[in-house]
Design an enzyme around this catalytic site. Sequence first.
Site, PDB file in Angstrom:
ATOM      1  N   SER A 153       0.814  -1.076  -0.152  1.00  0.00           N
ATOM      2  CA  SER A 153      -0.158  -0.006   0.149  1.00  0.00           C
ATOM      3  C   SER A 153       0.859   1.297  -0.161  1.00  0.00           C
ATOM      4  CB  SER A 153      -0.993  -0.055   1.311  1.00  0.00           C
ATOM      5  OG  SER A 153      -1.961   1.203   1.092  1.00  0.00           O
ATOM      6  N   CYS A 154       2.020   1.178  -0.607  1.00  0.00           N
ATOM      7  CA  CYS A 154       2.913   2.370  -0.555  1.00  0.00           C
ATOM      8  C   CYS A 154       2.782   2.991  -2.004  1.00  0.00           C
ATOM      9  CB  CYS A 154       4.276   2.003  -0.216  1.00  0.00           C
ATOM     10  SG  CYS A 154       4.567   1.348   1.379  1.00  0.00           S
TER      11      CYS A 154
END
Length: 326
Positions: A153-154
Amino acid sequence: MDYTAYSDVEEGRAVVSTSVVRFTGVQARPKTDLLAVEEPLEIQLGYSSSGQRLTKSISVTMRTPGHDCELASGFLLTEGVVNDVIDIADMHYVGDSAPRDRNQSAILEIESGEERNTILPYQPGRNTLRVELNPEVRISMANLERNFYTTSSCGICGKASLLALRTVCPPRTANRFSIEAALLYKFPELLRSTQDVFLRTGGLHAAGLFDAKGALYSVREDVGRHNAVDKLLGAALLADQTPLRDRLLMLSGRASFELLQKAVMSGVAMVVSVGAPSSLAVRVAKDFDIILVGFLREDHFNVYHGIEHLTGYIEQGGEIHHEITN
């Protein structure tokens, strides 16, 4: 293979002492303080592809030494690389003179006469761990690297992260976990009371597994909250206890997407944190039907999903909805 051999608790490497000056008001005095150790761990993967045996470094994480085999196992479980303990053939530190004897404990033996918490010197070769998968385990390194990126989720949107998680997660059964609301208030103190290194340093995150009756089964600590969870879930995997459908995961900090991802991959039914959940964590809880509680304090907490799984509470101030809004 005796997977109990991989408990590798190296308590002596978890803390180091340092000199500090302690101020009380305007009075200063020299003291000795204890610090939680932070060192890198490289996780290497040994696997079979097209009839060849290959090795690839797949992760480097900063961690508190100890429970390294559990950390690596939990990481591979929560990233979808392994699904069962039988997928792992062997684990050893790169640089060891020989792979570990499968029938011997991996606990570091401290010489007779020394205390259990004696500070041990840095040991070269203890920061690279190789996990050998059984030849039957098939992985696509391209898919593996893509999953590592998307589930982190970066730099990508939440929708892509959720889609990646749905792609790799194992089948989930209906959530039948139920717990009395009042029991939750006991969990933070129970967790803190077992945090040996935290009590000495004040510098570690913790994760614990509880059952529906409030019994604490296991606790792991680490400077990284993700590592603490991986160690905890890795221990369960190596003990052949996954999926954890009858367990509650307690977090000493906030509940992020990554930690809910790990709960999904290990089959955990409920996640409780003393801090706040993120918006994407709540989405994961809803999509995968994980009971999610945040801001757990001595006298209050918030339920973000799964209120129907809690018992023994009194409704006040209007109707309580069993589904939260987006």
